[in-house]
Design an enzyme around this catalytic site. Sequence first.
Site, PDB file in Angstrom:
ATOM      1  N   ASP A  59      37.290  63.075  -2.794  1.00 16.14           N
ATOM      2  CA  ASP A  59      38.220  64.283  -3.828  1.00 16.14           C
ATOM      3  C   ASP A  59      37.155  65.288  -3.956  1.00 16.14           C
ATOM      4  O   ASP A  59      37.200  66.184  -4.481  1.00 16.14           O
ATOM      5  CB  ASP A  59      38.508  63.793  -4.903  1.00 16.14           C
ATOM      6  CG  ASP A  59      37.229  62.796  -5.761  1.00 16.14           C
ATOM      7  OD1 ASP A  59      36.610  62.411  -5.280  1.00 16.14           O
ATOM      8  OD2 ASP A  59      37.758  63.187  -7.169  1.00 16.14           O
ATOM      9  N   HIS A 111      25.924  57.628  -9.901  1.00 18.89           N
ATOM     10  CA  HIS A 111      27.115  57.671  -9.729  1.00 18.89           C
ATOM     11  C   HIS A 111      27.314  57.516  -8.267  1.00 18.89           C
ATOM     12  O   HIS A 111      27.940  56.210  -7.999  1.00 18.89           O
ATOM     13  CB  HIS A 111      28.134  58.918  -9.973  1.00 18.89           C
ATOM     14  CG  HIS A 111      29.167  59.204  -9.580  1.00 18.89           C
ATOM     15  ND1 HIS A 111      30.333  58.274  -9.938  1.00 18.89           N
ATOM     16  CD2 HIS A 111      29.841  59.829  -8.346  1.00 18.89           C
ATOM     17  CE1 HIS A 111      31.427  58.424  -9.535  1.00 18.89           C
ATOM     18  NE2 HIS A 111      31.194  59.516  -8.455  1.00 18.89           N
ATOM     19  N   HIS A 166      35.754  66.793 -13.311  1.00 24.06           N
ATOM     20  CA  HIS A 166      37.031  66.281 -13.736  1.00 24.06           C
ATOM     21  C   HIS A 166      37.257  66.519 -15.144  1.00 24.06           C
ATOM     22  O   HIS A 166      36.382  66.866 -15.942  1.00 24.06           O
ATOM     23  CB  HIS A 166      37.132  64.791 -13.771  1.00 24.06           C
ATOM     24  CG  HIS A 166      36.889  64.034 -12.437  1.00 24.06           C
ATOM     25  ND1 HIS A 166      37.941  63.936 -11.526  1.00 24.06           N
ATOM     26  CD2 HIS A 166      36.139  63.815 -11.548  1.00 24.06           C
ATOM     27  CE1 HIS A 166      37.910  63.307 -10.490  1.00 24.06           C
ATOM     28  NE2 HIS A 166      36.562  63.071 -10.325  1.00 24.06           N
TER      29      HIS A 166
HETATM   30 ZN   LIG Z   1      32.641  60.877  -7.224  1.00 23.02          ZN
END
Ligand SMILES: [Zn+2]
Length: 255
Positions: A59, A111, A166
């Site tokens: 994404d 992450h 996000h």
């Molecule tokens: Zn990610």
Amino acid sequence: MQAIAVPAFRDNYIWLAPLNSEGREVAVVDPGDARAVTEVLEARALKLRAILITHHHYDHVDGVHALRERYAPALFVPHGSPLPQPHHEVEEGDEITLVETRFTVLETPGHTPDHVVYLAGGALFSGDTLFTGGCGRLFGGSAEQLYRSLEKLRRLPGESRIYCAHEYTLGNLRFAREVEPGNEALRRRLAEAEARRRQGLPTVPSTLALERDTNPFLRCHLPEVQATAERFSGRSLTSPEAVFAVLRYWKDTFS
Ligand SMILES: [Zn+2]
């Protein structure tokens, strides 16, 4: 710097960063969706000069190929990322000058092991490392790595604007309230964020000063955060890293 938000998928923000004072030349950060980016570029008559990637998740990168075919921008990716050549690999401390704007690269593994963030003109493009009110999940990196990465970001100037990838603010702040029910700044922030989302407005960017006051993942050194994490885990936690690891696990199971 004021970046332009390109909403994509369910809750992603792709950011267009202006590269000169006139703002017609831009870099795009994490273009997961080429069509969404192209629509904004064409509607605003912007010229795409570069693509900056924070990490290799689909994404964040799926629009790279189509944007390169159409606009031939330079591509910057984290050192060691599994992304197709040709590209420029970046690592800690690298400086990239694009048109009139200089970006500094900071490595922020956790992450993912390959995550980097980009700093330019008071804007921090934090990808999936630092979120507004929270932080990224562990997908391949360790809690210790992510803790150290967030500590690095916590020390940046308070006025730094946080452009994350996000719209997760409400869920993050509801978790934060569980961790720190007595935090008045957090209570105010949650009410403001709820009002903005009711009107369909983004809650990103925030500022690092606000994150330091309200984001529990930047507050693991505080006794009240430690105490809540100890109550959740049922054991004593002897370091901020250990508090962080508990909060990260707790957030994964929180709904
Ligand atoms: Zn990610």
